[in-house]
Scaffold this motif. Structure first.
Motif, PDB file in Angstrom:
ATOM      1  N   LEU A 123      -9.850   1.567 -12.554  1.00 54.93           N
ATOM      2  CA  LEU A 123      -8.592   1.719 -11.831  1.00 54.93           C
ATOM      3  C   LEU A 123      -8.767   1.404 -10.348  1.00 54.93           C
ATOM      4  O   LEU A 123      -9.777   1.748  -9.741  1.00 54.93           O
ATOM      5  CB  LEU A 123      -8.054   3.147 -11.980  1.00 54.93           C
ATOM      6  N   HIS A 124      -7.767   0.748  -9.785  1.00 58.55           N
ATOM      7  CA  HIS A 124      -7.698   0.561  -8.336  1.00 58.55           C
ATOM      8  C   HIS A 124      -7.550   1.940  -7.695  1.00 58.55           C
ATOM      9  O   HIS A 124      -7.086   2.894  -8.324  1.00 58.55           O
ATOM     10  CB  HIS A 124      -6.495  -0.315  -8.005  1.00 58.55           C
ATOM     11  N   THR A 125      -7.945   2.068  -6.441  1.00 59.15           N
ATOM     12  CA  THR A 125      -7.846   3.357  -5.749  1.00 59.15           C
ATOM     13  C   THR A 125      -6.433   3.923  -5.829  1.00 59.15           C
ATOM     14  O   THR A 125      -6.248   5.124  -6.070  1.00 59.15           O
ATOM     15  CB  THR A 125      -8.250   3.203  -4.269  1.00 59.15           C
ATOM     16  N   ASN A 126      -5.420   3.065  -5.652  1.00 64.31           N
ATOM     17  CA  ASN A 126      -4.036   3.529  -5.745  1.00 64.31           C
ATOM     18  C   ASN A 126      -3.679   3.928  -7.172  1.00 64.31           C
ATOM     19  O   ASN A 126      -2.899   4.858  -7.382  1.00 64.31           O
ATOM     20  CB  ASN A 126      -3.077   2.439  -5.266  1.00 64.31           C
ATOM     21  N   GLU A 127      -4.252   3.226  -8.149  1.00 64.93           N
ATOM     22  CA  GLU A 127      -4.003   3.583  -9.541  1.00 64.93           C
ATOM     23  C   GLU A 127      -4.636   4.933  -9.875  1.00 64.93           C
ATOM     24  O   GLU A 127      -4.071   5.721 -10.644  1.00 64.93           O
ATOM     25  CB  GLU A 127      -4.547   2.507 -10.477  1.00 64.93           C
ATOM     26  N   GLN A 128      -5.790   5.189  -9.308  1.00 65.59           N
ATOM     27  CA  GLN A 128      -6.426   6.488  -9.505  1.00 65.59           C
ATOM     28  C   GLN A 128      -5.528   7.607  -8.992  1.00 65.59           C
ATOM     29  O   GLN A 128      -5.384   8.650  -9.630  1.00 65.59           O
ATOM     30  CB  GLN A 128      -7.781   6.520  -8.792  1.00 65.59           C
ATOM     31  N   SER A 129      -4.907   7.354  -7.845  1.00 65.38           N
ATOM     32  CA  SER A 129      -3.998   8.337  -7.267  1.00 65.38           C
ATOM     33  C   SER A 129      -2.752   8.517  -8.131  1.00 65.38           C
ATOM     34  O   SER A 129      -2.305   9.645  -8.367  1.00 65.38           O
ATOM     35  CB  SER A 129      -3.595   7.897  -5.854  1.00 65.38           C
ATOM     36  N   ILE A 130      -2.190   7.404  -8.633  1.00 67.37           N
ATOM     37  CA  ILE A 130      -0.991   7.472  -9.467  1.00 67.37           C
ATOM     38  C   ILE A 130      -1.277   8.226 -10.760  1.00 67.37           C
ATOM     39  O   ILE A 130      -0.518   9.124 -11.158  1.00 67.37           O
ATOM     40  CB  ILE A 130      -0.473   6.055  -9.782  1.00 67.37           C
ATOM     41  N   ALA A 131      -2.382   7.894 -11.418  1.00 64.24           N
ATOM     42  CA  ALA A 131      -2.733   8.552 -12.671  1.00 64.24           C
ATOM     43  C   ALA A 131      -2.981  10.040 -12.454  1.00 64.24           C
ATOM     44  O   ALA A 131      -2.497  10.887 -13.221  1.00 64.24           O
ATOM     45  CB  ALA A 131      -3.968   7.888 -13.274  1.00 64.24           C
ATOM     46  N   PRO A 147       0.803  -1.238   0.000  1.00 63.94           N
ATOM     47  CA  PRO A 147       0.000   0.000   0.000  1.00 63.94           C
ATOM     48  C   PRO A 147       0.826   1.273   0.000  1.00 63.94           C
ATOM     49  O   PRO A 147       0.296   2.360  -0.248  1.00 63.94           O
ATOM     50  CB  PRO A 147      -0.821  -0.132   1.290  1.00 63.94           C
ATOM     51  N   SER A 148       2.120   1.166   0.277  1.00 64.19           N
ATOM     52  CA  SER A 148       2.951   2.370   0.381  1.00 64.19           C
ATOM     53  C   SER A 148       3.466   2.864  -0.975  1.00 64.19           C
ATOM     54  O   SER A 148       4.116   3.909  -1.041  1.00 64.19           O
ATOM     55  CB  SER A 148       4.155   2.086   1.290  1.00 64.19           C
ATOM     56  N   ILE A 149       3.184   2.140  -2.048  1.00 60.62           N
ATOM     57  CA  ILE A 149       3.695   2.539  -3.365  1.00 60.62           C
ATOM     58  C   ILE A 149       2.988   3.805  -3.839  1.00 60.62           C
ATOM     59  O   ILE A 149       1.772   3.848  -3.990  1.00 60.62           O
ATOM     60  CB  ILE A 149       3.523   1.404  -4.391  1.00 60.62           C
ATOM     61  N   ARG A 150       3.777   4.830  -4.047  1.00 61.17           N
ATOM     62  CA  ARG A 150       3.276   6.125  -4.504  1.00 61.17           C
ATOM     63  C   ARG A 150       4.224   6.670  -5.559  1.00 61.17           C
ATOM     64  O   ARG A 150       5.327   6.167  -5.747  1.00 61.17           O
ATOM     65  CB  ARG A 150       3.186   7.121  -3.337  1.00 61.17           C
ATOM     66  N   VAL A 151       3.778   7.715  -6.252  1.00 53.47           N
ATOM     67  CA  VAL A 151       4.640   8.410  -7.204  1.00 53.47           C
ATOM     68  C   VAL A 151       4.645   9.894  -6.852  1.00 53.47           C
ATOM     69  O   VAL A 151       3.718  10.400  -6.212  1.00 53.47           O
ATOM     70  CB  VAL A 151       4.166   8.220  -8.667  1.00 53.47           C
ATOM     71  N   ILE A 152       5.692  10.567  -7.252  1.00 55.64           N
ATOM     72  CA  ILE A 152       5.821  12.007  -6.994  1.00 55.64           C
ATOM     73  C   ILE A 152       5.944  12.719  -8.328  1.00 55.64           C
ATOM     74  O   ILE A 152       6.698  12.295  -9.211  1.00 55.64           O
ATOM     75  CB  ILE A 152       7.050  12.303  -6.122  1.00 55.64           C
ATOM     76  N   CYS A 154       8.360   6.902 -13.826  1.00 49.31           N
ATOM     77  CA  CYS A 154       7.628   6.753 -12.566  1.00 49.31           C
ATOM     78  C   CYS A 154       6.753   5.504 -12.593  1.00 49.31           C
ATOM     79  O   CYS A 154       6.695   4.752 -11.608  1.00 49.31           O
ATOM     80  CB  CYS A 154       6.763   7.987 -12.312  1.00 49.31           C
ATOM     81  N   LEU A 155       6.080   5.266 -13.725  1.00 45.19           N
ATOM     82  CA  LEU A 155       5.246   4.077 -13.852  1.00 45.19           C
ATOM     83  C   LEU A 155       6.092   2.809 -13.817  1.00 45.19           C
ATOM     84  O   LEU A 155       5.730   1.820 -13.165  1.00 45.19           O
ATOM     85  CB  LEU A 155       4.444   4.125 -15.159  1.00 45.19           C
ATOM     86  N   TRP A 156       7.233   2.839 -14.497  1.00 42.60           N
ATOM     87  CA  TRP A 156       8.136   1.689 -14.504  1.00 42.60           C
ATOM     88  C   TRP A 156       8.564   1.350 -13.077  1.00 42.60           C
ATOM     89  O   TRP A 156       8.582   0.178 -12.680  1.00 42.60           O
ATOM     90  CB  TRP A 156       9.358   1.998 -15.360  1.00 42.60           C
ATOM     91  N   GLY A 157       8.915   2.362 -12.303  1.00 45.08           N
ATOM     92  CA  GLY A 157       9.341   2.134 -10.927  1.00 45.08           C
ATOM     93  C   GLY A 157       8.230   1.543 -10.073  1.00 45.08           C
ATOM     94  O   GLY A 157       8.452   0.603  -9.304  1.00 45.08           O
ATOM     95  N   ALA A 158       7.008   2.076 -10.223  1.00 49.35           N
ATOM     96  CA  ALA A 158       5.877   1.580  -9.437  1.00 49.35           C
ATOM     97  C   ALA A 158       5.513   0.155  -9.835  1.00 49.35           C
ATOM     98  O   ALA A 158       5.335  -0.716  -8.967  1.00 49.35           O
ATOM     99  CB  ALA A 158       4.670   2.507  -9.633  1.00 49.35           C
TER     100      ALA A 158
END
Length: 197
Positions: free
Chosen positions: A126-134, A104-109, A183-187
């Motif tokens: 999108l998953h909730t975390n994917e919504q945040s990443i996008a 759950p800690s995976i985020r992007v900046i 950023c996407l590659w890293g996540a």
């Protein structure tokens, strides 16, 4: 022969590797299967044999170490988002939402304010975390999903060659800012989506 006259070893792009499908393992190809209900995902590719001898064997570009893949935008350009993940990916390559639950800690900046995407098509996919990443990367849900699928399909081709799918390869796969792709590659890499389960 002059050293500069030596023929260069041919490198196959992902698009050229995906145009021929093995008859024994027919799978979904975003280019040749526009139907919204394909049966499976892009898998192995075989070359046609020019020899009629029964003792000769045909080497697939995905297994021939001399035919290394070259990252390009083939998958990104031909993704059909009306098709579900389980119809595109092999079971071991499906990007499961449980991966976010386990990490759950995976985020992007990203610089700038997040993009409002709640009203855009494919948001609910999108998953909730994917919504945040996008939103953070200022990508529409459509852009995010196309990048996600293109990156994982490309990673699969590299994996089948026994090669690592590097950040520099990923940057050539998507038609978005290369820093956003990084950023996407890293996540996705931390989520384990670039390797079969």
């Amino acid at each position: 022969m002059n050293v500069f006259d030596r023929p260069r070893k041919k490198r196959h792009s992902l698009s050229s590797l995906s145009l021929s499908l093995s008859s024994s393992n027919t799978v979904y190809n975003p280019l040749t299967s526009p139907s919204p209900s394909p049966t499976s995902t892009i898998s192995s590719v075989s070359t046609s044999s020019s020899s009629s001898s029964s003792s000769s064997t045909t080497t697939s570009p995905l297994t021939d170490i001399g035919n290394k893949p070259k990252a390009d935008t083939f998958f990104y350009d031909h993704i059909n988002l009306s098709v579900q993940d389980h119809d595109i990916f092999d079971p071991a390559w499906i990007p499961l939402w449980e991966s976010f639950d386990n990490r759950p800690s995976i985020r992007v900046i990203w610089k700038g304010s997040p993009l409002s995407i709640q009203h855009l098509p494919y948001y609910q996919q999108l998953h909730t975390n994917e919504q945040s990443i996008a939103s953070t990367l200022r990508l529409t849900p459509e852009q995010y999903l196309k990048c996600k699928r293109a990156l994982i399909l490309s990673a699969k081709v590299f994996h089948q060659h026994g090669l690592p799918f590097r950040k520099s390869d990923a940057q050539k796969v998507c038609r978005i800012d290369v820093n956003k792709t990084s950023c996407l590659w890293g996540a996705f890499n931390r989520l384990g989506w670039f390797y079969p389960r």
